[in-house]
Write an enzyme that holds these catalytic residues in place. Structure first.
Site, PDB file in Angstrom:
ATOM      1  N   HIS A   1     -35.311  74.388  -9.596  1.00 36.39           N
ATOM      2  CA  HIS A   1     -36.490  74.845 -10.302  1.00 36.39           C
ATOM      3  C   HIS A   1     -36.472  76.151 -11.179  1.00 36.39           C
ATOM      4  CE1 HIS A   1     -40.679  75.830 -11.449  1.00 36.39           C
ATOM      5  NE2 HIS A   1     -40.979  74.705 -11.437  1.00 36.39           N
TER       6      HIS A   1
ATOM      7  N   CYS B   1     -38.884  72.167 -16.002  1.00 35.76           N
ATOM      8  CA  CYS B   1     -40.290  72.445 -15.949  1.00 35.76           C
ATOM      9  C   CYS B   1     -40.503  73.428 -17.222  1.00 35.76           C
ATOM     10  CB  CYS B   1     -40.554  73.595 -14.671  1.00 35.76           C
ATOM     11  SG  CYS B   1     -42.237  74.128 -14.871  1.00 35.76           S
TER      12      CYS B   1
HETATM   13  C1  DNO Z   1     -45.460  75.606  -8.778  1.00 34.52           C
HETATM   14  C2  DNO Z   1     -44.375  75.035  -8.596  1.00 34.52           C
HETATM   15  C3  DNO Z   1     -43.358  75.757  -7.711  1.00 34.52           C
HETATM   16  C4  DNO Z   1     -42.150  74.863  -7.227  1.00 34.52           C
HETATM   17  C5  DNO Z   1     -41.058  75.674  -6.581  1.00 34.52           C
HETATM   18  C6  DNO Z   1     -40.074  74.617  -6.594  1.00 34.52           C
HETATM   19  O1  DNO Z   1     -46.244  75.011  -9.157  1.00 34.52           O
HETATM   20  O2  DNO Z   1     -43.901  74.350  -9.353  1.00 34.52           O
HETATM   21  O3  DNO Z   1     -44.076  76.260  -6.499  1.00 34.52           O
HETATM   22  O4  DNO Z   1     -42.502  73.885  -6.336  1.00 34.52           O
HETATM   23  O5  DNO Z   1     -40.641  76.702  -7.236  1.00 34.52           O
HETATM   24  O6  DNO Z   1     -38.918  75.048  -5.463  1.00 34.52           O
END
Ligand code: DNO
Length: 392
Positions: free
Chosen positions: A233, A271
């Site tokens: 991510h 993302c």
């Molecule tokens: C927030 C999420 C993050 C994500 C982590 C992945 O909403 O997108 O907490 O889960 O960073 O490891």
């Protein structure tokens, strides 16, 4: 796209029964009670998987297996934690779960300074303000040499911001940043937070990147051996915080990461909201360049103000061109399908959502209330159907 919804486990106020009504069949979740660094045992994984299955849903993506701080810094018991991580990968694969999202953000996972920013329509959004973060760093944490990381203009502006805060606002700001946002899995007292930050005093960007690459070199062969798609991510927000570098923020970071460990099992969670915070990030270019290793999609939009601040906009508004991104995802799915790739359908979750309607009076995980995400999912679902129909 495989429509998915994040679920924080049996304590989540948004239950699996509710999620089923949203129409998403796939669940994104984690064994939130297992301490960071420990092995997820097959029995625990299967029980959790079956609990979800009994509700008519499928645990498709793990988000996240947290990476222990010792691994990020390559200190202490990092070798043991890497071995544990590999065992968890194998245990998930043998339980039929093949996509694992994780991140390599030091100390804090995702970070916001305001969890309930009021919007004009009466809903609230997650937001990030540079003055708030800088003020917190300089005058609440009082990090050593913190002023070296800010310009004079930033410091003055943060000073003014801080002067206007009363005790209650300071404690709300503190909790928003260090009390652990959902999924971050760690919460800190001020003393612990200071110690954690201090531990990075000598870790440069290149050291952190090298630590990440060494971690991947160690775990990716295991992921390959059992067909696990690892997907990192991006940094959220994509910039250094508290003087600590971050290494998954832009195209250059991605290029380096994937050329160092080219296996497709070394993949990406794309993302749009995280990458979208940097105006210079060309999301379509980033997506297209690494499309074949995008194993998971977080779709949401952010609205920047040009001064480093942002809030989370409605999914089809803000700075992310959601039409273009959904189209890119559908093109990639078709490309994979034509190549006979079994993983042609990419799991997608509407990321975050505004707190709105009845949820305004409920206690929910910030960003993860039901109705705002439901709205996001519905909008994205409609957009995807429209794009597909238009092409045929
Ligand atoms: C927030 C999420 C993050 C994500 C982590 C992945 O909403 O997108 O907490 O889960 O960073 O490891």
């Amino acid at each position: 796209m495989k429509e998915s919804f994040r679920w924080y486990g049996p304590k989540d106020s948004v239950s699996l029964d509710y999620i089923r009504q949203a129409g998403a069949k796939n669940i994104v979740s984690a064994l939130h009670d297992v301490p960071n660094g420990s092995v997820w045992k097959v029995g625990q994984i299967k029980d959790y998987r079956n609990y979800i299955k009994n509700k008519g849903l499928i645990w498709t993506v793990v988000e996240s297996i947290p990476v222990h701080e010792d691994i990020k810094q390559r200190v202490g018991d990092f070798e043991k934690y890497i071995e544990n991580y590999k065992t968890t990968i194998l245990n998930l694969a043998s339980s039929g779960i093949h996509t694992i999202c994780y991140n390599f953000m030091p100390v804090l996972d995702w970070t916001r300074t305001d969890l309930y920013k009021p919007l004009g329509d009466g809903s609230t959004a997650l937001a990030y303000e540079t003055d708030a973060l800088c003020a917190f760093d300089l005058f609440v944490v009082k990090r050593k040499n913190a002023n070296q990381d800010y310009s004079l203009k930033q410091i003055r502006s943060a000073q003014k911001y801080f002067t206007d805060l009363d005790q209650e606002s300071i404690s709300i700001l503190t909790n928003s940043i260090i009390a652990g946002l959902p999924g971050a899995e760690e919460e800190y007292t001020m003393e612990e937070f200071n110690m954690r930050i201090e531990a990075y005093a000598n870790i440069t960007k290149e050291t952190l990147r090298s630590n990440l690459i060494q971690f991947l070199e160690a775990i990716i062969p295991t992921a390959e051996s059992c067909g696990i798609r690892m997907c990192i991510h991006p940094d959220d927000p994509p910039q250094p915080l508290f003087g600590i570098p971050r290494v998954v923020s832009n195209l250059d970071d991605l290029n380096r990461l994937f050329s160092a460990v080219p296996s497709l099992n070394n993949g990406l969670t794309f993302c749009t909201g995280s990458f979208g915070v940097l105006a210079e990030n060309n999301l379509l270019e980033m997506f297209t360049k690494h499309a074949d290793r995008i194993h998971f999609l977080h779709l949401r939009s952010t609205q920047r103000d040009g001064k480093g601040n942002f809030f989370e906009a409605n999914h089809l508004e803000g700075d992310v061109d959601m039409y273009t991104m959904v189209k890119a995802a559908l093109i990639e799915e078709n490309r994979r399908k034509s190549k006979g790739r079994k993983d042609f359908e990419i799991p997608m979750r509407p990321d975050h959502g505004h707190q709105m309607l009845d949820d305004l009076n409920k206690k929910t995980n910030p960003g993860y209330s039901a109705i705002g995400r439901l709205r996001g999912l519905a909008e994205i679902r409609g957009l995807a159907i429209g794009i597909k129909r238009n092409e045929n």
